[in-house]
Design a protein around this motif. Structure first.
Motif, PDB file in Angstrom:
ATOM      1  N   LEU A   1       0.842  -1.187   0.000  1.00  0.00           N
ATOM      2  CA  LEU A   1       0.000   0.000   0.000  1.00  0.00           C
ATOM      3  C   LEU A   1       0.878   1.238   0.000  1.00  0.00           C
ATOM      4  O   LEU A   1       1.932   1.245   0.641  1.00  0.00           O
ATOM      5  N   CYS A   2       0.502   2.265  -0.731  1.00  0.00           N
ATOM      6  CA  CYS A   2       1.208   3.540  -0.532  1.00  0.00           C
ATOM      7  C   CYS A   2       0.196   4.662  -0.365  1.00  0.00           C
ATOM      8  O   CYS A   2      -0.908   4.620  -0.916  1.00  0.00           O
ATOM      9  N   PHE A   3       0.563   5.617   0.465  1.00  0.00           N
ATOM     10  CA  PHE A   3      -0.247   6.823   0.645  1.00  0.00           C
ATOM     11  C   PHE A   3       0.289   7.898  -0.282  1.00  0.00           C
ATOM     12  O   PHE A   3       1.504   8.087  -0.387  1.00  0.00           O
TER      13      PHE A   3
ATOM     14  N   ASP B   1       6.478   4.176   1.399  1.00  0.00           N
ATOM     15  CA  ASP B   1       6.436   5.635   1.534  1.00  0.00           C
ATOM     16  C   ASP B   1       7.180   6.242   0.356  1.00  0.00           C
ATOM     17  O   ASP B   1       8.369   6.009   0.185  1.00  0.00           O
TER      18      ASP B   1
ATOM     19  N   THR C   1       1.736   6.733   8.099  1.00  0.00           N
ATOM     20  CA  THR C   1       2.546   5.506   7.991  1.00  0.00           C
ATOM     21  C   THR C   1       3.122   5.145   9.359  1.00  0.00           C
ATOM     22  O   THR C   1       3.011   4.002   9.816  1.00  0.00           O
TER      23      THR C   1
ATOM     24  N   THR D   1      -7.308   0.557   9.015  1.00  0.00           N
ATOM     25  CA  THR D   1      -6.575  -0.701   8.787  1.00  0.00           C
ATOM     26  C   THR D   1      -7.530  -1.802   8.319  1.00  0.00           C
ATOM     27  O   THR D   1      -7.228  -2.540   7.383  1.00  0.00           O
TER      28      THR D   1
ATOM     29  N   LYS E   1       0.964  12.026   5.109  1.00  0.00           N
ATOM     30  CA  LYS E   1       1.250  10.664   4.624  1.00  0.00           C
ATOM     31  C   LYS E   1       2.239   9.928   5.536  1.00  0.00           C
ATOM     32  O   LYS E   1       1.977   8.811   5.975  1.00  0.00           O
TER      33      LYS E   1
ATOM     34  N   ARG F   1       9.671   1.175   3.681  1.00  0.00           N
ATOM     35  CA  ARG F   1       8.472   0.397   3.954  1.00  0.00           C
ATOM     36  C   ARG F   1       8.265   0.220   5.453  1.00  0.00           C
ATOM     37  O   ARG F   1       9.178  -0.143   6.165  1.00  0.00           O
TER      38      ARG F   1
ATOM     39  N   LEU G   1       3.651  -0.982   3.939  1.00  0.00           N
ATOM     40  CA  LEU G   1       3.431   0.413   3.566  1.00  0.00           C
ATOM     41  C   LEU G   1       4.665   0.957   2.862  1.00  0.00           C
ATOM     42  O   LEU G   1       5.765   0.899   3.400  1.00  0.00           O
TER      43      LEU G   1
ATOM     44  N   LEU H   1       0.296  -5.860   6.146  1.00  0.00           N
ATOM     45  CA  LEU H   1       0.284  -4.752   5.191  1.00  0.00           C
ATOM     46  C   LEU H   1       1.682  -4.175   5.093  1.00  0.00           C
ATOM     47  O   LEU H   1       2.310  -3.884   6.109  1.00  0.00           O
TER      48      LEU H   1
END
Length: 308
Positions: free
Chosen positions: A14-16, A65, A28, A171, A24, A51, A63, A61
């Protein structure tokens, strides 16, 4: 509680995304529960795909960035944008962050267009951030506006990374958007970034604090060497020496980073050292040298040297 072998276990990347300063990196960090991505009140501070990993009994998950997507002005800017676009097409879910206290504008619409072009099939989740700053009515209005921007398919969730409000719900929604699959990383790992990258980012973040006039792009940090000292006779863990070079583009920037009689650089060292000690779990002697590398952002050779 499920186990990692369940058919119900879900995992994914997943990325914001969002304009600079939309929360963002803070989000994270809040989801992962440890400081991984660097946060700063300056746009464009995240340079590396760092990540964070969220482990739950039913899901994992990862993440990612990314640097903020922007209209590039330099070679570095172009490379950062390429990095972002690669990331968009490789993740399973993209979370678009819009602060509750700012109106949705052309910059947000531009980002959505870019995502739709590069990753048309990737599910897009709308995240209204910083809801602790406004009234519930304002949050509701922002949710409607974001829902309209994303269209009927897009889910929208309000959240405050600062107060922790709605983090569990966010989440849950992200997990529900992931495909069933195994865990990618062993339990207990929070990031797969090499420690050197994190150390460099901690130093860079500390150096950016309070410098308002100079672009953060002008700062780069290279960890030259990390040396573990011989153990001493007492039971304390051995000390680690970290030698770093902080590159700026001009002499004037060097003066700003160092400060009056070195006072600013000393503060930078103290802040960064504390974070590096927590990262490594040992005492650290941190040595930072500031050097001028003229116009390094436009020089492919120097960019390579700095890891871009």
């Amino acid at each position: 509680m499920g186990t990692r072998d369940d058919a119900d276990f879900r995992s994914g990347f997943l990325c914001f995304v969002g304009r600079p300063n939309t929360g963002k990196s803070t989000l994270t960090n809040a989801l992962v529960g440890e400081k991984i991505a660097i946060t700063s009140n300056r746009p464009q501070t995240t340079r590396h795909t760092i990540r964070g990993i969220v482990n739950r009994p039913d899901a994992q998950l990862i993440l990612v960035d990314t640097p903020g997507l922007h209209r590039p002005r330099t070679l570095l800017g172009q490379r950062l944008n390429d990095l972002v676009r690669d990331t968009y097409s490789e993740v399973d879910v993209i979370g678009l962050c819009i602060p509750a206290d700012e109106t949705i504008g052309p910059g947000d619409r531009w980002i959505v267009e870019q995502i739709r072009q590069v990753a048309p099939k990737t599910p897009l989740l709308g995240v209204v951030t910083k809801i602790d700053r406004v009234t519930p009515d304002r949050v509701g209005m922002q949710l409607l506006a974001l829902s309209k921007l994303l269209g009927p398919e897009g889910e929208v969730v309000p959240v405050s990374a600062k107060s922790g409000q709605q983090l569990d719900i966010l989440t849950d929604v992200i997990v529900s958007m992931m495909e069933p699959g195994p865990a990618f990383y062993p339990d207990g790992e929070l990031t797969d970034e090499p420690e050197l990258v994190l150390m460099a980012e901690f130093i860079r973040e500390a150096a950016l604090e309070g410098v308002r006039d100079e672009l953060p792009h002008s700062l780069a940090v290279v960890i030259e060497e990390v040396i573990e000292r011989e153990p001493t006779r007492d039971d304390r863990p051995p000390m680690v020496d970290v030698h770093a070079t902080l590159f700026v583009e001009r002499d004037s920037q060097k003066g700003i980073v160092i400060g009056h009689k070195g006072s600013r650089l000393k503060d930078v060292g103290t802040t960064a050292r504390g974070q590096i000690e927590r990262l490594l779990g040992t005492r650290v002697y941190l040595d930072i040298h500031v050097k001028v590398a003229k116009d390094w952002q436009r020089d492919p050779r120097q960019l390579r040297k700095m890891g871009f």
